[in-house]
Design a protein around this motif. Sequence first.
Motif, PDB file in Angstrom:
ATOM      1  N   ASP A  25      11.658  26.613 -12.975  1.00 14.72           N
ATOM      2  CA  ASP A  25      10.781  25.821 -13.823  1.00 14.72           C
ATOM      3  C   ASP A  25      10.851  24.445 -13.375  1.00 14.72           C
ATOM      4  O   ASP A  25       9.540  23.783 -13.747  1.00 14.72           O
ATOM      5  CB  ASP A  25      11.316  26.131 -15.215  1.00 14.72           C
ATOM      6  CG  ASP A  25      11.306  27.311 -15.676  1.00 14.72           C
ATOM      7  OD1 ASP A  25      10.447  27.926 -15.509  1.00 14.72           O
ATOM      8  OD2 ASP A  25      12.074  27.776 -16.810  1.00 14.72           O
ATOM      9  N   ARG A  28       8.018  24.227 -10.616  1.00 14.46           N
ATOM     10  CA  ARG A  28       6.735  24.424 -10.993  1.00 14.46           C
ATOM     11  C   ARG A  28       6.358  23.115 -11.942  1.00 14.46           C
ATOM     12  O   ARG A  28       5.301  22.571 -11.624  1.00 14.46           O
ATOM     13  CB  ARG A  28       6.745  25.466 -11.892  1.00 14.46           C
ATOM     14  CG  ARG A  28       5.279  25.994 -12.306  1.00 14.46           C
ATOM     15  CD  ARG A  28       5.541  27.525 -13.111  1.00 14.46           C
ATOM     16  NE  ARG A  28       6.259  28.390 -12.627  1.00 14.46           N
ATOM     17  CZ  ARG A  28       7.339  28.859 -13.022  1.00 14.46           C
ATOM     18  NH1 ARG A  28       7.835  28.745 -14.081  1.00 14.46           N
ATOM     19  NH2 ARG A  28       7.858  29.981 -12.328  1.00 14.46           N
ATOM     20  N   SER A  29       7.019  22.553 -12.688  1.00 14.88           N
ATOM     21  CA  SER A  29       6.904  21.101 -13.266  1.00 14.88           C
ATOM     22  C   SER A  29       6.545  20.122 -12.277  1.00 14.88           C
ATOM     23  O   SER A  29       5.421  19.562 -12.327  1.00 14.88           O
ATOM     24  CB  SER A  29       8.007  20.994 -14.304  1.00 14.88           C
ATOM     25  OG  SER A  29       7.599  19.585 -14.870  1.00 14.88           O
ATOM     26  N   GLY A  31       5.557  20.420  -9.205  1.00 11.70           N
ATOM     27  CA  GLY A  31       4.161  20.793  -8.472  1.00 11.70           C
ATOM     28  C   GLY A  31       2.999  20.379  -9.327  1.00 11.70           C
ATOM     29  O   GLY A  31       1.860  19.721  -9.000  1.00 11.70           O
ATOM     30  N   LYS A  32       3.136  20.760 -10.718  1.00 11.12           N
ATOM     31  CA  LYS A  32       1.947  20.517 -11.654  1.00 11.12           C
ATOM     32  C   LYS A  32       1.965  18.869 -11.688  1.00 11.12           C
ATOM     33  O   LYS A  32       0.826  18.259 -11.739  1.00 11.12           O
ATOM     34  CB  LYS A  32       2.193  20.798 -13.242  1.00 11.12           C
ATOM     35  CG  LYS A  32       2.154  22.492 -13.109  1.00 11.12           C
ATOM     36  CD  LYS A  32       2.341  23.000 -14.607  1.00 11.12           C
ATOM     37  CE  LYS A  32       2.194  24.298 -14.714  1.00 11.12           C
ATOM     38  NZ  LYS A  32       2.502  24.807 -16.110  1.00 11.12           N
ATOM     39  N   SER A  33       3.020  18.142 -11.827  1.00  3.43           N
ATOM     40  CA  SER A  33       3.060  16.520 -11.994  1.00  3.43           C
ATOM     41  C   SER A  33       2.314  16.018 -10.464  1.00  3.43           C
ATOM     42  O   SER A  33       1.424  15.266 -10.838  1.00  3.43           O
ATOM     43  CB  SER A  33       4.424  16.150 -11.975  1.00  3.43           C
ATOM     44  OG  SER A  33       4.891  16.491 -13.183  1.00  3.43           O
ATOM     45  N   ARG A  35       0.076  17.464  -8.528  1.00  3.04           N
ATOM     46  CA  ARG A  35      -1.360  17.861  -8.643  1.00  3.04           C
ATOM     47  C   ARG A  35      -2.014  17.027  -9.797  1.00  3.04           C
ATOM     48  O   ARG A  35      -3.070  16.291  -9.280  1.00  3.04           O
ATOM     49  CB  ARG A  35      -1.535  19.416  -9.022  1.00  3.04           C
ATOM     50  CG  ARG A  35      -1.445  20.333  -8.002  1.00  3.04           C
ATOM     51  CD  ARG A  35      -2.010  21.645  -8.402  1.00  3.04           C
ATOM     52  NE  ARG A  35      -1.222  22.217  -9.471  1.00  3.04           N
ATOM     53  CZ  ARG A  35      -0.136  22.867  -9.430  1.00  3.04           C
ATOM     54  NH1 ARG A  35       0.324  23.230  -8.055  1.00  3.04           N
ATOM     55  NH2 ARG A  35       0.293  23.273 -10.581  1.00  3.04           N
ATOM     56  N   ILE A  36      -1.311  16.544 -10.896  1.00  2.00           N
ATOM     57  CA  ILE A  36      -1.995  15.573 -11.706  1.00  2.00           C
ATOM     58  C   ILE A  36      -2.162  14.413 -11.193  1.00  2.00           C
ATOM     59  O   ILE A  36      -3.135  13.570 -11.306  1.00  2.00           O
ATOM     60  CB  ILE A  36      -0.939  15.712 -13.121  1.00  2.00           C
ATOM     61  CG1 ILE A  36      -1.548  16.919 -13.678  1.00  2.00           C
ATOM     62  CG2 ILE A  36      -1.688  14.562 -14.118  1.00  2.00           C
ATOM     63  CD1 ILE A  36      -0.617  17.136 -14.873  1.00  2.00           C
ATOM     64  N   LYS A  38      -2.331  13.545  -7.964  1.00  4.04           N
ATOM     65  CA  LYS A  38      -3.348  13.477  -6.774  1.00  4.04           C
ATOM     66  C   LYS A  38      -4.555  13.191  -7.342  1.00  4.04           C
ATOM     67  O   LYS A  38      -5.494  12.688  -7.149  1.00  4.04           O
ATOM     68  CB  LYS A  38      -3.191  14.601  -5.972  1.00  4.04           C
ATOM     69  CG  LYS A  38      -2.026  14.591  -5.069  1.00  4.04           C
ATOM     70  CD  LYS A  38      -2.076  15.885  -4.150  1.00  4.04           C
ATOM     71  CE  LYS A  38      -0.867  15.726  -3.262  1.00  4.04           C
ATOM     72  NZ  LYS A  38      -0.774  16.990  -2.288  1.00  4.04           N
TER      73      LYS A  38
END
Length: 90
Positions: A25, A28-29, A31-33, A35-36, A38
């Motif tokens: 988790d 994953r968190s 990775g999302k951060s 992407r946001i 970028k």
Amino acid sequence: MFGLSELAVILIVVIAVLAAKRLPDLARSAGKSARILKAEARAMKEREDEAPQGPAAPRIIPGEAVRPPTTGSGPTGHTGDTPPEGRPAR
């Protein structure tokens, strides 16, 4: 007695064992951060490229006196140098 490197390895192993359920988790968190971040950086760069290239904003230097603008501003078009007609100077 243990050295610094041995203690660091033991600490990493203990954290991995205790937090094994939460590591996916967390990854994953992260990775999302990323992407946001970028996407926001890309959008900001695109906005800068699309912005009209007008005169540069004046630099504000701490301790420097601030002057009123030299062009007319506000509903009366008063420049700040002389009082508008019909009004006494302060």
